[in-house]
Design a protein around this motif. Structure first.
Motif, PDB file in Angstrom:
ATOM      1  N   ALA A  61      42.798  37.027  41.935  1.00  0.00           N
ATOM      2  CA  ALA A  61      41.869  36.060  41.341  1.00  0.00           C
ATOM      3  C   ALA A  61      41.173  36.638  40.110  1.00  0.00           C
ATOM      4  CB  ALA A  61      40.836  35.617  42.377  1.00  0.00           C
ATOM      5  N   ALA A  64      43.623  36.140  37.256  1.00  0.00           N
ATOM      6  CA  ALA A  64      43.746  34.714  36.926  1.00  0.00           C
ATOM      7  C   ALA A  64      42.473  34.223  36.250  1.00  0.00           C
ATOM      8  CB  ALA A  64      44.010  33.896  38.196  1.00  0.00           C
ATOM      9  N   MET A  65      41.340  34.682  36.736  1.00  0.00           N
ATOM     10  CA  MET A  65      40.068  34.321  36.120  1.00  0.00           C
ATOM     11  C   MET A  65      40.030  34.793  34.663  1.00  0.00           C
ATOM     12  SD  MET A  65      37.134  35.895  35.087  1.00  0.00           S
ATOM     13  CE  MET A  65      35.386  35.639  35.016  1.00  0.00           C
ATOM     14  N   VAL A  67      42.547  35.293  32.661  1.00  0.00           N
ATOM     15  CA  VAL A  67      43.450  34.468  31.857  1.00  0.00           C
ATOM     16  C   VAL A  67      42.745  33.168  31.468  1.00  0.00           C
ATOM     17  CG1 VAL A  67      45.594  33.118  31.894  1.00  0.00           C
ATOM     18  CG2 VAL A  67      45.579  35.455  32.787  1.00  0.00           C
ATOM     19  N   GLY A  68      42.098  32.537  32.450  1.00  0.00           N
ATOM     20  CA  GLY A  68      41.376  31.297  32.166  1.00  0.00           C
ATOM     21  C   GLY A  68      40.274  31.511  31.141  1.00  0.00           C
ATOM     22  N   ALA A  69      39.531  32.596  31.306  1.00  0.00           N
ATOM     23  CA  ALA A  69      38.428  32.877  30.376  1.00  0.00           C
ATOM     24  C   ALA A  69      38.965  33.140  28.970  1.00  0.00           C
ATOM     25  CB  ALA A  69      37.608  34.065  30.881  1.00  0.00           C
ATOM     26  N   VAL A  71      41.726  31.935  27.656  1.00  0.00           N
ATOM     27  CA  VAL A  71      42.150  30.648  27.080  1.00  0.00           C
ATOM     28  C   VAL A  71      40.958  29.957  26.429  1.00  0.00           C
ATOM     29  CG1 VAL A  71      42.879  28.305  27.712  1.00  0.00           C
ATOM     30  CG2 VAL A  71      44.151  30.277  28.570  1.00  0.00           C
ATOM     31  N   GLU A  72      39.791  30.121  27.042  1.00  0.00           N
ATOM     32  CA  GLU A  72      38.580  29.477  26.525  1.00  0.00           C
ATOM     33  C   GLU A  72      37.883  30.323  25.457  1.00  0.00           C
ATOM     34  OE1 GLU A  72      37.101  26.319  27.452  1.00  0.00           O
ATOM     35  OE2 GLU A  72      39.164  26.030  28.102  1.00  0.00           O
ATOM     36  N   GLY A  73      38.545  31.375  24.980  1.00  0.00           N
ATOM     37  CA  GLY A  73      38.021  32.105  23.830  1.00  0.00           C
ATOM     38  C   GLY A  73      37.282  33.389  24.129  1.00  0.00           C
ATOM     39  N   MET A  74      37.251  33.810  25.405  1.00  0.00           N
ATOM     40  CA  MET A  74      36.575  35.063  25.727  1.00  0.00           C
ATOM     41  C   MET A  74      37.565  36.233  25.652  1.00  0.00           C
ATOM     42  SD  MET A  74      33.461  34.080  26.203  1.00  0.00           S
ATOM     43  CE  MET A  74      32.522  35.303  27.136  1.00  0.00           C
ATOM     44  N   GLN A  92      49.680  37.683  38.832  1.00  0.00           N
ATOM     45  CA  GLN A  92      48.957  37.073  37.723  1.00  0.00           C
ATOM     46  C   GLN A  92      49.159  37.867  36.434  1.00  0.00           C
ATOM     47  OE1 GLN A  92      47.319  34.174  37.387  1.00  0.00           O
ATOM     48  NE2 GLN A  92      47.995  33.623  39.444  1.00  0.00           N
ATOM     49  N   ASN A  96      51.510  35.213  34.822  1.00  0.00           N
ATOM     50  CA  ASN A  96      50.579  34.333  34.118  1.00  0.00           C
ATOM     51  C   ASN A  96      50.204  34.954  32.771  1.00  0.00           C
ATOM     52  OD1 ASN A  96      48.871  32.219  33.550  1.00  0.00           O
ATOM     53  ND2 ASN A  96      47.493  32.539  35.259  1.00  0.00           N
ATOM     54  N   PRO A 107      47.481  32.690  23.014  1.00  0.00           N
ATOM     55  CA  PRO A 107      47.375  34.089  23.432  1.00  0.00           C
ATOM     56  C   PRO A 107      46.274  34.291  24.484  1.00  0.00           C
ATOM     57  CG  PRO A 107      46.495  33.811  21.206  1.00  0.00           C
ATOM     58  CD  PRO A 107      47.010  32.468  21.646  1.00  0.00           C
TER      59      PRO A 107
ATOM     60  N   ALA B 135      41.695  30.169  40.519  1.00  0.00           N
ATOM     61  CA  ALA B 135      40.964  31.210  39.792  1.00  0.00           C
ATOM     62  C   ALA B 135      41.110  31.050  38.278  1.00  0.00           C
ATOM     63  CB  ALA B 135      41.432  32.595  40.229  1.00  0.00           C
ATOM     64  N   THR B 136      42.226  30.500  37.827  1.00  0.00           N
ATOM     65  CA  THR B 136      42.378  30.268  36.384  1.00  0.00           C
ATOM     66  C   THR B 136      41.328  29.267  35.906  1.00  0.00           C
ATOM     67  OG1 THR B 136      44.752  30.706  36.541  1.00  0.00           O
ATOM     68  CG2 THR B 136      43.976  29.584  34.564  1.00  0.00           C
ATOM     69  N   GLY B 139      37.959  30.853  35.804  1.00  0.00           N
ATOM     70  CA  GLY B 139      37.742  31.654  34.600  1.00  0.00           C
ATOM     71  C   GLY B 139      37.392  30.796  33.399  1.00  0.00           C
TER      72      GLY B 139
END
Lengths: 322, 343
Positions: A61, A64-65, A67-69, A71-74, A92, A96, A107, B135-136, B139
């Motif tokens: 997690a 994955a977290m 990767v998500g962050a 994507v949002e520019g962090m 992940q 991922n 990216p 979790a994605t 994030g």
């Protein structure tokens, strides 16, 4: 004279990143008030509240977290408590993070710090070298700093890259390796460095093995052998040009790694030199790695599991005799 | 296709209950039409790889997509979420281009079928390894919270009964709860993970019992009932929006297709097909539309016609477009210039 350690450089780089770039945050187990298992984030949560965040024991997690962050520019920095535990986040990382840019064009700039390698008594699950596993996968950058200055500069650069980076920091170097300053003469990621010039043989090493190779070269120098030591610095991208140029000068190659012997970085180096520079070689290229067992607990076994000054010296002597 | 563009709600648009019901049903019709076409194309050998459809899950998925706001919220769809994608505002062209391998699609032939998305537009592209979406999305929401741009945004993701068995799903739910994120996790318990029935998947009474273990609210709904889905998902989304933390919604239904179009689902016994779980949500919804006064039979017929036209146009466009050229692909997995492997 002021003295800084390898871990000081890692902490300082994270401090400077948090200070300079508001997109950077740190996420990992015990990284907050406690300052991390190795104190690499000591004091950072207090200075940068809300940006140095304790994570549950959930390596999958965590990645994955990140990767998500991203994507949002962090630009997250994830601390794995030990490189060994990144196996739980492997999916992940490789499926991922590693595929994201090629698949989507977006990216994911994440830096995953992997406290790597053996120290006496750490045993099978707190000693592993994971660089070859991650270097195998497309889309991932894998760096292995061996000096205090590289620990600082390469972490700064890793966080600035738009690709996911596995930053393999060697635990043995944390407090053992000291320098006058962490501000060295930085090279970009992807370039190797010749750390000891020579003409009789080339020893390619990375991470903590650079120091064992250097000691071997220095001892052999007293007998008149001039051994060139190349520090790869990053294993992916791998600087084949610098290695090839060195082998062109020396005609002999030994690749040294602390990881398990099947495949891996040393095999990759030898494969490239053999296939692209066969004509440069005066002797069969050699490699030395850890043994093909889990990393043992007892110091007697541990010291004999990984390459040492003595085994590297013996391997160089053998190479020179071929 | 301007018709499709109007099928999702924009940020700030106040939408009446009636409008949301109509929008959900239209997305279901569009998804059903598209997936029927994709299935035919697959069986005719025009689509390589596979086709994975959401038959039987249109109401649940469409309702979720309709409760989210494109441009603000995050929707991480899974394998059976065509209706949700359409309701959220994904264009039909994104679907047909990805399935047919057009180089002009969002995945440019580098990935296919349901593995598609537009991550920077709140629509991440799933990987095949189940459970990681939780979790994605966490994030993405944590990033916005740190950036101060979270506002009242909600993140939603979907799972099937099979995905609930993964470590990633557990880790993700726990993380989302610890961070008290505005998330909705929708579990479509469609009774089968490929061929594996639920009694080989989990042993708890109901998957919703797990919610209390994570410290999050749990909701149950009949996934064959469009209006019930809209009510339950609507309140779950609003609870998350209101700062009440992650919400788990467990829907009971039956997958009315194979795992993919290669699979005849012969392992599903007739008794299960004939049970209330096997009700077709499309039929139920149509009755709800007419009996509830949301639409006339004539309107529904016109919507079907429009959907068929839109799908035909999206398929035709994608079919005329070039596929990826191996001599032109840059074969580069790195964003950093110069990092591409030369071997």
């Amino acid at each position: 004279m002021a003295e800084v350690t390898y871990i000081d450089a890692i902490r300082e780089a994270q401090h400077d990143l948090l200070e300079k770039d508001e997109r950077v945050f740190i996420y990992g187990q015990d990284v907050g008030k406690f300052g991390g298992a190795f104190k690499a984030t000591q004091g950072l949560q207090e200075k940068f509240p809300g940006r140095v965040i304790d994570a549950p024991i959930s390596e999958d997690a965590m990645i994955a977290m990140a990767v998500g962050a991203a994507v949002e520019g962090m630009r997250p920095i994830i601390e794995m408590q030990f490189a060994d535990f990144s196996s739980v986040g492997f999916n992940q990382l490789v499926n991922n993070a590693g595929t994201h840019f090629y698949r989507t064009g977006v990216p994911v700039p994440i830096t995953v710090r992997l406290p790597s390698g053996g120290t006496a008594g750490s045993g099978p699950f707190h000693s592993q070298m994971m660089e070859a596993i991650y270097a195998h996968y497309p889309g991932l950058v894998v760096v292995t700093p061996a000096t205090v200055a590289d620990a600082y500069a390469m972490l700064m650069e890793s966080a600035a890259l738009d690709d996911p980076v596995l930053y393999c920091e060697h635990k043995f170097l944390y407090r053992w390796l000291k320098a006058d300053t962490m501000k060295g003469d930085p090279l970009p990621i992807g370039q190797a460095r010749i750390v000891h010039p020579g003409k009789h043989a080339t020893v390619v090493a990375y991470s903590a093995m650079v120091h064992e190779a250097l000691r071997a070269a220095e001892e052999l120098a007293t007998e008149g052998w001039e051994i060139e030591v190349v520090d790869l610095r990053s294993v992916k991208p791998l600087d084949t040009d610098t290695v090839m140029a060195s082998v062109a000068r020396t005609g002999r190659l030994l690749a040294v790694g602390e990881a398990f012997p099947w495949g891996g970085v040393t095999a990759e180096v030898i494969s490239r030199v053999a296939s692209e520079g066969f004509h440069l070689l005066d002797a069969p290229p050699q490699r030395i790695n850890a043994r093909d067992t889990p990393v043992p607990y007892h110091p007697n076994l541990w010291r004999a599991h990984r390459p040492t000054l003595e085994s590297i010296q013996a391997a160089i002597r053998n190479l020179l005799s071929l | 296709m301007p018709e499709v563009e109007t099928q999702h709600a924009q940020v700030g648009a106040a939408e009446s209950w009636e409008d949301r019901v109509r929008r959900t049903f239209r997305a279901m019709v569009t998804a059903y039409t598209l997936e029927s076409k994709l299935s035919s194309l697959y069986k005719a050998g025009k689509i390589v790889g596979g086709v994975y459809i959401g038959r039987g899950q249109e109401a649940l998925s469409g309702a979720l997509g309709a409760c989210l706001r494109r441009g603000q919220d995050i929707f991480f769809p899974l394998i059976r979420d065509q209706a949700g994608r359409t309701a959220f505002g994904e264009t039909l062209l994104d679907a047909t281009r990805t399935y047919l391998g057009s180089v002009l699609g969002p995945m440019r032939g580098r990935d296919g079928n349901i593995h598609r998305g537009r991550p920077r537009e709140g629509l991440p592209a799933m990987i095949s390894h189940l459970g990681g979406g939780v979790a994605t999305v966490s994030g993405m929401l944590m990033a916005r919270r740190m950036q101060g741009s979270l506002g009242t945004a909600v993140g939603a993701t979907c799972a099937g009964d099979g995905a609930t068995s993964t470590g990633a799903f557990h880790e993700g739910l726990n993380l989302a709860a610890v961070e008290h994120l505005p998330m909705v996790i929708v579990i479509a318990n469609n009774q089968y993970a490929y061929s594996t029935p639920t009694e080989r998947q989990f042993a708890c009474r109901s998957l919703v019992d797990r919610a209390v273990g994570y410290g999050m609210a749990g909701h149950e709904v009949d996934g064959t009932d469009m209006l019930a889905c809209l009510e339950v998902l609507g309140s779950a989304v609003e609870a998350a929006r209101a700062g009440k933390g992650p919400q788990m919604v467990v829907a009971s239904l039956l997958r009315l297709s194979g795992h993919g179009e290669h699979d005849d689902a012969a392992y599903v016994p007739e008794s299960v097909r004939q049970s209330p779980l096997g009700r077709d949500c499309m039929t139920v919804a149509e009755t709800q539309m007419t009996e509830g006064g949301f639409a006339t039979a004539g309107e529904i017929a016109a919507w079907r016609e429009q959907a068929a036209e839109d799908v035909q146009a999206a398929v035709a466009t994608a079919q005329q477009e070039p596929g990826p050229d191996p001599f032109r692909d840059d074969w580069n997995a790195y964003a950093t210039p110069g990092f591409r492997e030369q071997t």
